[in-house]
Design a protein around this motif. Structure first.
Motif, PDB file in Angstrom:
ATOM      1  N   SER A   1      35.622  37.255  38.575  1.00 57.74           N
ATOM      2  CA  SER A   1      36.604  37.885  39.578  1.00 57.74           C
ATOM      3  C   SER A   1      36.186  37.832  41.026  1.00 57.74           C
ATOM      4  O   SER A   1      36.999  37.711  41.758  1.00 57.74           O
ATOM      5  CB  SER A   1      36.447  39.454  39.050  1.00 57.74           C
TER       6      SER A   1
ATOM      7  N   ARG B   1      38.736  36.288  43.754  1.00 59.02           N
ATOM      8  CA  ARG B   1      39.248  36.837  45.038  1.00 59.02           C
ATOM      9  C   ARG B   1      38.778  36.102  46.137  1.00 59.02           C
ATOM     10  O   ARG B   1      39.353  35.836  47.271  1.00 59.02           O
ATOM     11  CB  ARG B   1      38.317  38.229  45.186  1.00 59.02           C
TER      12      ARG B   1
ATOM     13  N   LYS C   1      41.957  45.697  44.272  1.00 59.79           N
ATOM     14  CA  LYS C   1      40.602  46.235  44.278  1.00 59.79           C
ATOM     15  C   LYS C   1      40.418  47.562  44.295  1.00 59.79           C
ATOM     16  O   LYS C   1      40.738  48.435  44.780  1.00 59.79           O
ATOM     17  CB  LYS C   1      39.974  45.328  45.661  1.00 59.79           C
TER      18      LYS C   1
ATOM     19  N   ASP D   1      34.330  45.319  36.793  1.00 62.63           N
ATOM     20  CA  ASP D   1      34.648  46.627  37.751  1.00 62.63           C
ATOM     21  C   ASP D   1      33.470  47.624  37.048  1.00 62.63           C
ATOM     22  O   ASP D   1      32.906  48.326  37.998  1.00 62.63           O
ATOM     23  CB  ASP D   1      36.205  47.243  37.394  1.00 62.63           C
TER      24      ASP D   1
END
Lengths: 174, 179
Positions: free
Chosen positions: A157, A161, B5, B62
Motif C-alpha cells: 500500500s 500511494r 488514508k 492499516d
C-alpha cells in the motif's frame, strides 16, 4: 494495478521476518551462554533487551549452562512457534498474498495459553514449564500468518500511494 | 483502493496511552509477560477504534500501522509511568526481602534477578536504552496486535453508491398558453 501485494513483496517481507526471528531466538540463547563464559556486561544487555516482554523468573525459564534463558518457557514457546510457523508458511501459502486467518483459528490457538495463563494467575494450578512451552508454541505457530501478510500489505500500500502521484503526473497530457 | 488514508494517530494515542499506563504499573504490568497482553490487546483495540471511525474495510496494512504507532506510544507512556513507580517498586522489593529474611529463608534466585533488574533501570542510561528497546519491541508486537485486530474487527464494506438516477425528461416546451 492490483491491490494485493505481489509474490516479490511477500517474499522480501518473509526473508526479513525470518532473519529477525533467527536473530531474536539466537539472542535468547546467547544471553545465558555469555553469562556462563563470564561476559557479564553483554549478557546483562541481552537480558535487559527481553525484560519489557518477559518476567524472566528463573524458575520458569529453561536453563543453559547453568543460567536461565533470556525469556520464560511460555515466551520461548511463542517465539519457537513463530519460527515453526514461518518455516511451514511457504508450503501452505507460497509467496502469494493471502487473507488473514479466520478469527476461529486465532481463538482456538490462543485458548490453551489463555486457560493455562489465567489458571496460573488465579492460583488454581501451577503448570510445568513444558506445558507452558507447548501452549505458547501452539499460539506462536499462527502468528506469522498474520505478521507476514500484514507487513506485505503495508509495503504494497505504501508503494501504491507513492506511485499514485507519479502516475497522475505521467498521465497528465499537459 | 480508492478510499482515503485512515486517520491513525487518534486511535493509536488513546489505545497506546491505556496500554502504556497498564504496562508501567507494578503487578498489572505482569500482563505483558503473557505474550505482550497489554500491547497486543491495546493495538487490537486501536484497530477497532480505527474501524469505527473509518468508512469501508481496513486492510491488514492499516492494522500494522496503527498497531505499531500504538506500541511506540505505549513504550513512551510506560517509561514515564515507571519513573515515579521506581521508588515504590524498590520499597516493595525491600519489604519482600525483609519478610523473607525474617522467615530465615534464602532469597530465591528469581527474586534476586528481579530486584537486580529494578535497580539497573534506575540510571538514565539504562532508562533510555530500555525506552529504545521497548519502543522497537512494542512496535513489532503492536503491529502484530493491529493486524490481529483488523482480522477480528475489520469493519463492514461500504456498498458502492447507487448510480445517479437519470434526469427526469424535460417536458416539451410548447408555445405559451394564450388564455
Amino acid at each position: 494495478m492490483t491491490d494485493e501485494p505481489g509474490p516479490r513483496t511477500v517474499g522480501r517481507i518473509y526473508v526479513l521476518t525470518a532473519a529477525a526471528t533467527v536473530l531474536w531466538l539466537a539472542a535468547i540463547f546467547l544471553a545465558p551462554w555469555l553469562a556462563a563464559k563470564g561476559a557479564v556486561g553483554p549478557a546483562r544487555v541481552l537480558y535487559a533487551l527481553f525484560r519489557p516482554v518477559c518476567h524472566q523468573i528463573a524458575d520458569r525459564c529453561f536453563m543453559l549452562a547453568g543460567h536461565p534463558l533470556a525469556v520464560c518457557g511460555r515466551c520461548l514457546g511463542i517465539y519457537a512457534g513463530f519460527a515453526a510457523g514461518l518455516a511451514v508458511c511457504p508450503f501452505i501459502r507460497g509467496f502469494r498474498a493471502a487473507a488473514l486467518p479466520r478469527p476461529t483459528i486465532f481463538l482456538l490457538s490462543i485458548l490453551p495459553l489463555a486457560v493455562d495463563g489465567v489458571g496460573g494467575v488465579l492460583g488454581l494450578w501451577k503448570s510445568p514449564i513444558g506445558l507452558r512451552f507447548v501452549t505458547g508454541l501452539v499460539w506462536g505457530t499462527v502468528l506469522p500468518f498474520y505478521f507476514v501478510a500484514g507487513l506485505a500489505d503495508l509495503a504494497a500500500s505504501r508503494r501504491r500511494r507513492r506511485a499514485a502521484p507519479a502516475l497522475e503526473k505521467g498521465g497528465d497530457p499537459k | 483502493m480508492d478510499q482515503q488514508k485512515p486517520e491513525y494517530l487518534r486511535p493509536a494515542l488513546i489505545a497506546g496511552a491505556i496500554a502504556g499506563f497498564l504496562s508501567g504499573l507494578p503487578f498489572i504490568s505482569a500482563g505483558n509477560c503473557l505474550c505482550c497482553l497489554w500491547i497486543i490487546g491495546g493495538a487490537a483495540v486501536a484497530a477497532k477504534l480505527l474501524a469505527g471511525q473509518t468508512a469501508g474495510v481496513l486492510t491488514s496494512g492499516d492494522g500494522a500501522i496503527v498497531g505499531a504507532l500504538t506500541g511506540i506510544v505505549a513504550a513512551v507512556v510506560s517509561t514515564l509511568v515507571q519513573i515515579p513507580m521506581q521508588k515504590f517498586n524498590l520499597q516493595l522489593a525491600q519489604r519482600v526481602l525483609d519478610w523473607l529474611s525474617s522467615l530465615g529463608n534464602e532469597m530465591p534466585s528469581s527474586l534476586e534477578g528481579m530486584i537486580g533488574g529494578t535497580t539497573g533501570v534506575l540510571t538514565p542510561g539504562w532508562m533510555l536504552l530500555g525506552l529504545f528497546f521497548s519502543a522497537a519491541i512494542y512496535a513489532a508486537a503492536g503491529a502484530l496486535g493491529g493486524i490481529i485486530g483488523v482480522s477480528l474487527f475489520k469493519g463492514k464494506a461500504v456498498p458502492p453508491a447507487p448510480a445517479a438516477p437519470p434526469p427526469p425528461p424535460v417536458p416539451p416546451q410548447g408555445p405559451a398558453d394564450a388564455s
